[in-house]
Structures are given as C-alpha cells and as structure tokens.
Write an enzyme that holds these catalytic residues in place. Structure first.
Site, mmCIF file in Angstrom:
data_model
loop_
_atom_site.group_PDB
_atom_site.id
_atom_site.type_symbol
_atom_site.label_atom_id
_atom_site.label_comp_id
_atom_site.label_asym_id
_atom_site.label_seq_id
_atom_site.Cartn_x
_atom_site.Cartn_y
_atom_site.Cartn_z
ATOM 1 N N GLU A 285 -10.828 -10.626 -6.891
ATOM 2 C CA GLU A 285 -9.453 -10.629 -6.382
ATOM 3 C C GLU A 285 -9.137 -11.886 -5.581
ATOM 4 O O GLU A 285 -8.044 -12.039 -5.063
ATOM 5 C CB GLU A 285 -9.149 -9.350 -5.584
ATOM 6 C CG GLU A 285 -10.253 -8.855 -4.709
ATOM 7 C CD GLU A 285 -10.006 -7.468 -4.103
ATOM 8 O OE1 GLU A 285 -8.931 -6.890 -4.274
ATOM 9 O OE2 GLU A 285 -10.933 -6.970 -3.426
ATOM 10 N N ASN B 145 -3.866 -6.827 -7.807
ATOM 11 C CA ASN B 145 -2.905 -6.770 -6.679
ATOM 12 C C ASN B 145 -3.153 -7.951 -5.753
ATOM 13 O O ASN B 145 -2.229 -8.626 -5.320
ATOM 14 C CB ASN B 145 -3.068 -5.475 -5.878
ATOM 15 C CG ASN B 145 -2.857 -4.237 -6.724
ATOM 16 O OD1 ASN B 145 -2.209 -4.309 -7.752
ATOM 17 N ND2 ASN B 145 -3.425 -3.124 -6.302
ATOM 18 N N ASP B 146 -4.428 -8.161 -5.430
ATOM 19 C CA ASP B 146 -4.755 -9.273 -4.545
ATOM 20 C C ASP B 146 -4.904 -10.584 -5.309
ATOM 21 O O ASP B 146 -4.539 -11.636 -4.798
ATOM 22 C CB ASP B 146 -6.048 -8.971 -3.769
ATOM 23 C CG ASP B 146 -5.759 -8.109 -2.547
ATOM 24 O OD1 ASP B 146 -4.777 -8.405 -1.840
ATOM 25 O OD2 ASP B 146 -6.487 -7.128 -2.317
ATOM 26 N N HIS C 14 0.799 -1.226 0.000
ATOM 27 C CA HIS C 14 0.000 0.000 0.000
ATOM 28 C C HIS C 14 0.825 1.266 0.000
ATOM 29 O O HIS C 14 0.403 2.269 -0.567
ATOM 30 C CB HIS C 14 -1.058 -0.041 1.096
ATOM 31 C CG HIS C 14 -2.183 -0.920 0.670
ATOM 32 N ND1 HIS C 14 -3.139 -0.493 -0.221
ATOM 33 C CD2 HIS C 14 -2.427 -2.216 0.897
ATOM 34 C CE1 HIS C 14 -3.952 -1.488 -0.486
ATOM 35 N NE2 HIS C 14 -3.543 -2.563 0.187
ATOM 36 N N ARG D 192 1.795 -9.803 -1.155
ATOM 37 C CA ARG D 192 2.104 -8.703 -2.065
ATOM 38 C C ARG D 192 3.058 -7.688 -1.450
ATOM 39 O O ARG D 192 3.619 -6.855 -2.158
ATOM 40 C CB ARG D 192 0.813 -8.018 -2.528
ATOM 41 C CG ARG D 192 0.060 -7.354 -1.403
ATOM 42 C CD ARG D 192 -1.347 -6.976 -1.814
ATOM 43 N NE ARG D 192 -1.477 -5.576 -2.151
ATOM 44 C CZ ARG D 192 -2.636 -4.975 -2.407
ATOM 45 N NH1 ARG D 192 -3.762 -5.688 -2.398
ATOM 46 N NH2 ARG D 192 -2.694 -3.711 -2.692
ATOM 47 N N ARG E 143 -10.780 4.304 -3.148
ATOM 48 C CA ARG E 143 -10.482 3.422 -2.006
ATOM 49 C C ARG E 143 -11.043 4.032 -0.720
ATOM 50 O O ARG E 143 -10.332 4.700 0.037
ATOM 51 C CB ARG E 143 -8.967 3.212 -1.876
ATOM 52 C CG ARG E 143 -8.358 2.334 -2.969
ATOM 53 C CD ARG E 143 -6.886 2.077 -2.691
ATOM 54 N NE ARG E 143 -6.370 0.930 -3.413
ATOM 55 C CZ ARG E 143 -5.677 0.999 -4.552
ATOM 56 N NH1 ARG E 143 -5.424 2.156 -5.103
ATOM 57 N NH2 ARG E 143 -5.238 -0.104 -5.127
ATOM 58 N N CYS F 50 -8.577 -2.951 -12.045
ATOM 59 C CA CYS F 50 -8.180 -1.794 -11.231
ATOM 60 C C CYS F 50 -6.958 -2.085 -10.379
ATOM 61 O O CYS F 50 -6.560 -1.274 -9.552
ATOM 62 C CB CYS F 50 -9.337 -1.298 -10.375
ATOM 63 S SG CYS F 50 -9.834 -2.483 -9.122
ATOM 64 N N ARG G 200 -15.444 1.966 -3.972
ATOM 65 C CA ARG G 200 -15.230 0.647 -3.409
ATOM 66 C C ARG G 200 -15.556 0.729 -1.923
ATOM 67 O O ARG G 200 -15.063 1.606 -1.217
ATOM 68 C CB ARG G 200 -13.780 0.242 -3.631
ATOM 69 C CG ARG G 200 -13.528 -1.242 -3.415
ATOM 70 C CD ARG G 200 -12.643 -1.605 -2.278
ATOM 71 N NE ARG G 200 -11.450 -0.889 -2.033
ATOM 72 C CZ ARG G 200 -10.227 -1.274 -2.440
ATOM 73 N NH1 ARG G 200 -10.068 -2.323 -3.196
ATOM 74 N NH2 ARG G 200 -9.166 -0.597 -2.081
HETATM 75 C C1 PEP Z 1 -6.404 -4.969 -5.878
HETATM 76 O O1 PEP Z 1 -6.352 -5.848 -5.010
HETATM 77 O O2 PEP Z 1 -5.941 -5.126 -7.021
HETATM 78 C C2 PEP Z 1 -7.001 -3.663 -5.575
HETATM 79 C C3 PEP Z 1 -7.183 -2.774 -6.517
HETATM 80 O O3 PEP Z 1 -7.320 -3.405 -4.283
HETATM 81 P P1 PEP Z 1 -6.234 -2.945 -3.194
HETATM 82 O O4 PEP Z 1 -4.935 -2.728 -3.892
HETATM 83 O O5 PEP Z 1 -6.741 -1.710 -2.561
HETATM 84 O O6 PEP Z 1 -6.220 -4.128 -2.288
HETATM 85 MG MG MG Z 2 -7.498 -5.609 -3.164
#
Ligand code: PEP
Ligand code: MG
Length: 589
Positions: A436, A459-460, A192, A470, A298, A507, A338
């Site tokens: 995700e 990402n997840d 993050h 991650r 977010r 996303c 979200r």
């Molecule tokens: C993701 O998981 O790709 C996502 C966009 O959410 P975050 O990065 O906030 O977990």
């Molecule tokens: Mg995510």
C-alpha cells in the site's frame, strides 16, 4: 425539494428522519427528536447545564478579577446575561416542549436565530455580540453533552445519521439497527466511515460539504448512496417513490443469488472472492453473500472498539471466533488477520501519539516494531488462534524489506516461546505483506522473497501514489485507481508475485468496483477481497466473462497511448465493460 450532491460511498437508498452530530471541539453533539413524555426530563437537563455553565463563567470571572482589568470581566458578565436572557431561555424551552427537540438541538435553534438577528443589525456593537453568543453556546453544549454521557445512546429510532465526519470508533459505537444511512460533510469513498458503512451494508454519501448546516433534527430526508445525493424537503410523492426503491433494493439483494462459488469465471477459471471484516461489526451476512473466506480482518478495530489495548486473551478469543467462523465458509476457507494497523485516521485515545502528519508517521508495522510487546502479544494471540482455522498473518504498511525481516525475527521468537511452553499453533502459518506504499510496489521483487503472499491495499496505495488524502473530498478528483501511475505499480506488484510464485490479492475497496475490480482480475490477481455486500454483484459480473475476454480487457487498457489520463482510461474501461455486459448499470443498482 433541494438535492445536495456528494460522493457515492456505500450503495443503497434510505428514507427517514435526521439524527445530527455536530462537532463541538472534540465532542460530537447529537440533535434529534425526543420521545413523547420526555420533555420534562429534557428541560431538567437544560437547567442543569445552564447552572453548570453559569458556575463555569463565574469561576472565570473570579480568576480574571485577581489579575486583570475590570473591562475583561465585563465581557463574561455579559455572557451570563446572555445565558439567562429570558427571551432566549423561553424560546429554547419552547423548542423542547412544542417541537420535541432535544436540549442540544433547541439551544442550537435559538442561538442560530439570535445570531442571524444580531448579524442583520447595523449597529457594530450588536454584530460583535455574535461572538459572545458563539462562546456561550459552545459552553452550554459542552455542559449538555457531559450530562447525556455517551451521545451514541441517544440514537433510539431508525434515522439517517448526518455528521461533519465520524471517526472509526464513533462509527462502530453507533447502534447499527438504528442507522438507516450516513451523510457526512467530509470524507470520501475510501475513508473509514465509508468502509464501515459498506461492511455494515448501510448506504452512505460523503463529501457533502455543509449538509449539517442544511438539515434540522427530525426532518425527513432521502439518501441515495448509489448516485451520491441527499434530498432535503422531499414532497410526499418523492418519499413514496423512494420508499419503493428501498423495498426494491431488498428484493435485488435477494435476487442476486449465485450458484457457482463466488469468483468463478464463465469458462470455469476463477478469481476467488473474499470478505473484508471489522471486529465488532456482525458477520451474519458474510456467508449469505457467498464469501469464500476472509481476505482482510482489520484487527485494529479491537483497539478502536474498546479504546484501549485488548489483552492477549481478549484478542485470542476474537481471533478464534473469527477463524472458526471463516472455517464455516467452505472447505479450507482462509482468514487473513491483518496486524494492528493503527495510525492515520485510526487513532486510539491514550495509545496513538499526536503527530504532525499521522498518515506518514509512526503507524502500522512501524508502531509494532517500535512497541515490541504489543507486537509479540498480538502474534501470540494469532498463533494460538491458528489451530482453529486456516489463519494467515498480514503485515500492514510495509515500505521496505528490513521491516519484513524484523517482523519475521519477532515471529520466530514468539514461535520459539510457544514451542517451549508446548502451546499449539499452526506450524505452516503463512505471512504476507500489504502493498500500500509506492516504495513497496516498486521494490515488490525483493519483498516477494520474504513472504508467501501479497495483498494490495489500494485504498492507501492510491492515496500515497497520488498524494491525495483518501478522506478529503476536496482532492477526491485526484484519487484515481485507474491513474497510469497506479496501474504501473499494480503491474509491478502482480508481476513480482507471479515471478516468485506467491499469491497476490487485492483487499482495497476498489476490488468491489464493477469496472476497476474486474480490471484487477484481468491483471491476474488470485483473489479480490471486499465488503461482503458487494460480493454477489462482483460474482455475477465475473460469471459472465471468460479469461480470454479478461485478457482482451487488459490488452485494451494496456495498449492505450502513454499520455492517456486516469479519466480517459476509466472511460475506455467503462466502454469495454458496457460492450460485454450491456446491462451493467441495472446489475449495479
Ligand atoms: C487499504 O489500504 O487498501 C486497506 C485495505 O487497508 P485500510 O483500508 O484498512 O487502510
Ligand atoms: Mg491501508
């Protein structure tokens, strides 16, 4: 000069003095150079902290006297002697008055030097004193940070922030104008802190291992977020060369102006480009970068910014402002809010539970369904804001159909409540599911019947598919968006969306990757949403490709042998891109 290599996390270059955060227990301890004239104040802080530490240790001694042996209290009496050792105190004071270091950095320097000296001694007794020194140092630093209040406020001039790791809430609280770059021991390109750095347009290198122990507060370093390196002890010539790069980077950002709407292909087809935004991070750049809407808002940062649950009205005000801003991005420009994606590494003090495994715990939609009042409040606030723009609701971390049905039931209840009270909202508001979790992708066909869009959170999705954290640099080699398993899940999700006539977007940050983002476009997603600073480059790449070329890109990848590895697929992708866009590396500076 010494160059340390980490992970290229947020593009760009920075040159400047170091501001260090070291973690002592839970508290980040800042180290920096103080402004001239503040030496007296700093000495005062040191003396007060020493006094508090002495009282602390004395308290411990008297508690021990009541119940233990004399030998144990002796240890702490020695701690007081170490704390007040004339030579150590004098040295610390000199670091403040002569080297202009803040008290924390001065304490750290003195103890580091003494530790090294003790460790070199042959005498076992002295080697053992290292532990005592550690203990005294920890107490003193704790007392000092208590005096300085919010350590983030100490960042008063443009600096490169060097830290073990930063939590999302620590990152958002930093004064953005004074952060030239981030360099962290831990973390990875999708942690993050990385996403925030990208959203703020600040270069970052993560996964540097032990960068905090290699730097000294105030020294000048060079940070290259594009290749993922940090240079210590740069020569004057290297500093000059780097300063030129910083300037050139600004020029390139200005040069990449796009004429067609972001995401238009060479033949007029399109893959719309949206921005990911964090409440609390200014959106000034988003319009200039050509975003055609906000693909991911977010919302959990409202919680992280104030470290408590925001009220319905506070949420409404934030969503309304974001919806009105999105509406200025173009005719019908959408915003996807979200819902609270709390959990994992996004923890809110006093709200998040302590869990053995927070990434697999009571997070996101699970938390919302288990805390129905929080869920309802947020839904009410979003619905009320929906009259101010083209708002959609997105549910995070969906793993099964039941969650979507339960969420829909709650939404229907809240809508009824607003109808009864005559409160206006968009009756055509759309709801979507984030994909995700691998289970959601595998069962996308069923999920697609419950919502009007999917947004794939790579990402997840990559993290859960590869079982590779991650944020952990030690397993970054396994974190592969082009791994065949990830590609299969992408294919399942996109096909299910198409068959059911719903939109599908990406996303996750991979949407901004010049090679992988274009691959998602070739796979048929309707939109890519990313940190705004990356939109102009992705727009430029897409504007140089036709749909037929994207089809060829996809065919090249999908006809590879089943035994191809993630790395081999990435190599083939890179070759294809370089054949079609030979100046790729120059565009991507
Ligand atoms: C993701 O998981 O790709 C996502 C966009 O959410 P975050 O990065 O906030 O977990
Ligand atoms: Mg995510």
């Amino acid at each position: 000069m010494q160059t340390v290599t980490g992970l290229a996390t947020a593009r760009g270059f920075a040159v400047g003095p170091v501001f260090v955060y070291r973690s002592i227990g839970e508290a980040p301890v800042p180290e920096y150079v103080i402004e001239p004239g503040r030496e007296g104040e700093e000495l005062g802080r040191l003396r007060r902290a020493m006094l508090e530490t002495r009282r602390d240790i004395e308290g411990l001694i008297s508690a021990l006297r009541n119940r233990t042996e004399h030998a144990e209290t002796r240890i702490f009496e020695c701690h007081i002697m170490l704390l007040e050792d004339a030579m150590l105190v004098e040295e610390t004071e000199r670091y403040i008055t002569e080297n202009h270091l803040n008290a924390e950095a001065a304490v750290r320097r003195t103890t580091n030097r003494a530790r090294a000296q003790f460790a070199r001694m042959n005498d076992h007794y002295f080697r053992e004193r290292v532990r005592d020194l550690d203990d005294v140092e920890r107490r003193l630093l704790k007392a000092l940070t208590g005096f300085s209040g919010n350590p983030h406020l100490e960042l008063k001039k443009p600096s490169i922030v060097v830290a073990d790791d930063l939590t999302p809430s620590e990152t958002v609280q930093l004064p953005r104008d004074f952060v030239l770059g981030f360099a962290t021991n831990g973390g990875s390109a999708t942690s993050h802190v990385a996403l925030l750095a990208r959203a703020m347009g600040i270069p970052a290198v993560t996964g540097l291992g032990s960068i905090t122990s290699l730097v000294t507060a105030g020294e000048t370093i060079l940070l290259d977020g594009t290749s993922g390196t940090v240079t210590l002890g740069p020569t004057p010539a290297a500093i000059l060369e780097f300063s030129d790069l910083v300037e050139r980077q600004k020029e390139i950002a200005e040069e990449v102006t796009i004429r067609a709407p972001a995401g238009t292909l060479k033949d007029g087809g399109e893959v719309v480009l949206y921005a990911n935004v964090h409440p609390g991070v200014p959106v000034d750049d988003v319009r200039g970068q050509g975003a055609r809407g906000i693909g991911l808002y977010r919302s959990e940062y409202l919680w992280l910014n104030c470290e408590r649950e925001p009220t319905e009205d506070e949420q409404y005000a934030a969503y309304r402002e974001a919806a009105e801003f999105a509406a200025t991005l173009g005719p019908d420009a959408p915003i996807t809010i979200r819902m609270l994606d709390i959990g994992g590494d996004k923890l809110v003090r006093g709200i998040s539970a302590t869990e053995a495994n927070p990434f697999l715990g009571n997070r996101s939609i699970r938390y919302l369904l288990a805390n129905r009042n929080v869920f309802r409040t947020q839904l009410r606030a979003i619905l009320r804001a929906s009259v101010h723009g083209r708002v959609s609701i997105m549910y995070p971390m969906i793993s099964c159909v039941e969650e979507l049905r339960e969420a829909a039931r709650t939404l229907a209840e809240v809508r009824r409540e607003l109808d009864e009270k005559g409160i206006a909202y968009d009756h055509d508001i759309r709801t979507g599911a984030m994909i995700e979790v691998p289970a959601a992708a595998i069962n996308a066909e069923a999920l697609a019947r419950e919502v009007s869009f999917f947004s794939i959170g790579t990402n997840d999705l990559v993290q859960y598919t590869m079982a590779a954290d991650r944020g952990n640099e030690a397993v970054a080699h396994l974190y592969q968006p082009t791994n065949p398993a990830v590609l299969k899940l992408m294919r399942l999700t996109i096909d299910a969306a198409k068959r059911n006539g719903i939109r599908v977007e990406v996303c996750g940050e991979s949407a901004s990757d010049p090679i992988v983002g274009v691959l998602w476009a070739a796979m048929g997603v309707d939109a890519l949403s990313m940190s705004a600073t990356y939109i102009p480059l992705m727009a430029k790449l897409l504007s140089r490709l036709t749909r037929a070329e994207l089809d060829d890109y996809l065919r090249t990848v999908e006809t590879m042998d089943v035994s191809a590895t993630g790395g081999e697929i990435l190599d083939v992708c890179r070759d294809w891109m370089l054949t079609h866009i030979p100046d790729l590396d120059n565009i991507v500076i």
